[in-house]
Design an enzyme around this catalytic site. Structure first.
Site, PDB file in Angstrom:
ATOM      1  N   HIS A  89     -20.197  35.301  23.714  1.00  0.00           N
ATOM      2  CA  HIS A  89     -19.624  36.634  23.904  1.00  0.00           C
ATOM      3  C   HIS A  89     -18.238  36.698  23.278  1.00  0.00           C
ATOM      4  O   HIS A  89     -17.658  35.670  22.930  1.00  0.00           O
ATOM      5  CB  HIS A  89     -19.499  36.951  25.410  1.00  0.00           C
ATOM      6  CG  HIS A  89     -18.537  36.040  26.132  1.00  0.00           C
ATOM      7  ND1 HIS A  89     -18.853  34.741  26.480  1.00  0.00           N
ATOM      8  CD2 HIS A  89     -17.255  36.230  26.520  1.00  0.00           C
ATOM      9  CE1 HIS A  89     -17.820  34.183  27.074  1.00  0.00           C
ATOM     10  NE2 HIS A  89     -16.822  35.058  27.110  1.00  0.00           N
TER      11      HIS A  89
ATOM     12  N   ASP B  74     -14.438  38.405  24.442  1.00  0.00           N
ATOM     13  CA  ASP B  74     -13.809  39.000  25.625  1.00  0.00           C
ATOM     14  C   ASP B  74     -13.404  40.428  25.288  1.00  0.00           C
ATOM     15  O   ASP B  74     -13.027  40.722  24.157  1.00  0.00           O
ATOM     16  CB  ASP B  74     -12.565  38.207  26.033  1.00  0.00           C
ATOM     17  CG  ASP B  74     -12.933  36.840  26.613  1.00  0.00           C
ATOM     18  OD1 ASP B  74     -14.134  36.558  26.791  1.00  0.00           O
ATOM     19  OD2 ASP B  74     -12.001  36.059  26.894  1.00  0.00           O
TER      20      ASP B  74
ATOM     21  N   HIS C  40     -17.236  33.031  21.700  1.00  0.00           N
ATOM     22  CA  HIS C  40     -17.201  31.731  22.367  1.00  0.00           C
ATOM     23  C   HIS C  40     -18.269  31.684  23.455  1.00  0.00           C
ATOM     24  O   HIS C  40     -18.847  32.715  23.817  1.00  0.00           O
ATOM     25  CB  HIS C  40     -15.799  31.446  22.927  1.00  0.00           C
ATOM     26  CG  HIS C  40     -15.286  32.525  23.857  1.00  0.00           C
ATOM     27  ND1 HIS C  40     -14.871  33.771  23.411  1.00  0.00           N
ATOM     28  CD2 HIS C  40     -15.145  32.554  25.204  1.00  0.00           C
ATOM     29  CE1 HIS C  40     -14.478  34.507  24.435  1.00  0.00           C
ATOM     30  NE2 HIS C  40     -14.647  33.791  25.544  1.00  0.00           N
TER      31      HIS C  40
ATOM     32  N   ARG D 171     -17.856  21.767  36.288  1.00  0.00           N
ATOM     33  CA  ARG D 171     -16.617  22.123  35.597  1.00  0.00           C
ATOM     34  C   ARG D 171     -15.964  23.308  36.302  1.00  0.00           C
ATOM     35  O   ARG D 171     -16.650  24.245  36.722  1.00  0.00           O
ATOM     36  CB  ARG D 171     -16.943  22.528  34.157  1.00  0.00           C
ATOM     37  CG  ARG D 171     -15.770  23.061  33.370  1.00  0.00           C
ATOM     38  CD  ARG D 171     -16.214  23.265  31.928  1.00  0.00           C
ATOM     39  NE  ARG D 171     -15.127  23.668  31.072  1.00  0.00           N
ATOM     40  CZ  ARG D 171     -14.851  24.922  30.737  1.00  0.00           C
ATOM     41  NH1 ARG D 171     -15.581  25.916  31.224  1.00  0.00           N
ATOM     42  NH2 ARG D 171     -13.849  25.188  29.928  1.00  0.00           N
TER      43      ARG D 171
HETATM   44  O1  LIG Z   1     -14.716  29.054  31.489  1.00  0.00           O
HETATM   45  C1  LIG Z   1     -14.431  29.073  30.306  1.00  0.00           C
HETATM   46  O2  LIG Z   1     -14.099  28.068  29.680  1.00  0.00           O
HETATM   47  C2  LIG Z   1     -14.487  30.356  29.515  1.00  0.00           C
HETATM   48  C3  LIG Z   1     -14.719  31.582  30.334  1.00  0.00           C
HETATM   49  C4  LIG Z   1     -14.864  32.794  29.482  1.00  0.00           C
HETATM   50  O3  LIG Z   1     -15.106  32.734  28.309  1.00  0.00           O
HETATM   51  C5  LIG Z   1     -14.703  34.124  30.087  1.00  0.00           C
HETATM   52  O4  LIG Z   1     -14.512  34.227  31.296  1.00  0.00           O
HETATM   53  O5  LIG Z   1     -14.752  35.118  29.356  1.00  0.00           O
HETATM   54 FE   LIG Z   2     -14.751  34.625  27.430  1.00  0.00          FE
END
Ligand SMILES: O=C(O)CCC(=O)C(=O)O
Ligand SMILES: [Fe+2]
Length: 341
Positions: free
Chosen positions: A215, A217, A272, A282
């Site tokens: 996605h 952001d 990403h 994690r």
């Molecule tokens: O948790 C992560 O490393 C990325 C989270 C992410 O990409 C998001 O919340 O948009």
């Molecule tokens: Fe993200």
């Protein structure tokens, strides 16, 4: 309590379905998702000694960088990770009931929420292997959770937010200078802050699934504390996925769709995703900065729009198509481009 009881039931169920026999213990460093390129290629930006050309290069060619000398105490970063870990380890039911009737939302299986805080529905096969808390920062000071682990996170996040809004303002000012933007008040572009606290449960069968699928952001910028132990974040660069190594005392900044529009596409809203991990859970904490409700994003590439209009369009697309279309919806030449997600 068995850790599995702290997982949302739907993730437990899938976990049992996906892999009936327990896997043999892994040989160390055998997971391709945890292979990091050496030396680490992600651009490094030093906030104490901000180098405008380096920042420009990172925003243009990467849409993501590693921030050092950010001024957030290392103890605070670690305490946040620890407090989040404790919060997730309580039972699923306790997490659910701690948030009912509060401004904080507890969600799982997808990070896509409606404005009222409910998760958009997903079929079990399309679940993202994640649970999280969505924390609107403006409401944190008048919220008193009964769950002690949530209260610990709230107190730490209030402290953390001060640092992150300082970092966001400093970076945006520097970007605006590079872009020769007439930002009278850069605060307007970062007026709304949101914090997401995530746990990605480990899952022995990672085939075809994602902690969080690919996605971009929707924010202006996002600032990620991914701790220093478990990787999983991957970014798309030149059509290849690259693992972003967790390095102690650093933060990851990525630019979102609003920044891409503000910069007339000179900067990138980076694509990403988060991979699933066979062996380790994690924890990550992500801060998102959004423009104020009334702020109109004006640019030569897109029709003027507010963030609220953008968000409504994203939600409509997710409902109708199952995925985000994103900025191309607002492109002057709307049909000429369709973005990845
Ligand atoms: O948790 C992560 O490393 C990325 C989270 C992410 O990409 C998001 O919340 O948009
Ligand atoms: Fe993200």
């Amino acid at each position: 309590m068995n850790n599995i009881e702290s997982y949302p039931p739907v993730l437990r169920h899938l976990e049992q379905q996906r892999h009936p026999p327990p896997p043999p213990p892994p040989p160390p460093n055998s997971d391709p998702d945890e292979e990091f390129q050496e030396p680490d290629p992600v651009p490094i930006i030093d906030l104490e000694c901000l180098h405008h050309e380096k920042l420009e290069e990172a925003c243009k060619n990467w849409g993501l960088f590693r921030l050092v000398n950010h001024g957030v105490p290392l103890t605070l970063l670690k305490e946040l990770q620890e407090a989040a870990k404790e919060l997730f380890s309580v039972s699923f039911e306790a997490k659910e009931s701690a948030c009912s009737g509060s401004p904080v939302t507890y969600f799982w299986g997808t990070p896509a929420l409606t404005p009222s805080g409910t998760a958009l529905t997903r079929s079990p096969q399309n679940m993202n292997w994640v649970e999280g808390f969505d924390v609107p920062l403006s409401q944190l000071s008048h919220f008193n959770p009964q769950l002690p682990t949530l209260e610990s996170v709230r107190v730490l996040v209030m402290e953390y937010e001060k640092h992150l809004s300082r970092i966001g303002r400093r970076l945006l000012e520097a970007m605006a200078k590079n872009l020769e933007l007439n930002i009278k008040n850069s605060k307007e572009y970062l007026a709304v802050g949101m914090m997401r606290v995530y746990r990605y449960p480990n899952c022995p069968d990672t085939n075809g699934g994602w902690g969080m699928e690919a996605h971009t952001d929707s924010s202006v910028m996002s600032i990620l504390n991914q701790g220093d132990e478990v990787g999983g974040l991957q970014l798309l660069k030149h059509h290849q996925w690259l693992n972003v190594k967790p390095i102690p005392d650093t933060l990851i900044v990525n630019l979102g769709d609003m920044m891409q529009a503000i910069s007339n596409d000179r900067y990138k809203s980076v694509t990403h995703r988060v991979s699933m991990n066979k062996h380790k859970e994690r924890i990550s904490l992500c801060y998102f900065a959004f423009p104020g409700e009334e702020v109109v994003i004006e640019s030569s590439k897109y029709k003027p729009f507010t963030y609220n209009e953008f968000r409504a369009q994203v939600q409509e697309d997710i409902k109708a198509l199952g995925h985000k279309v994103g900025l191309s919806r607002f492109h002057h030449n709307q049909n000429s481009q369709v973005s990845l997600l």
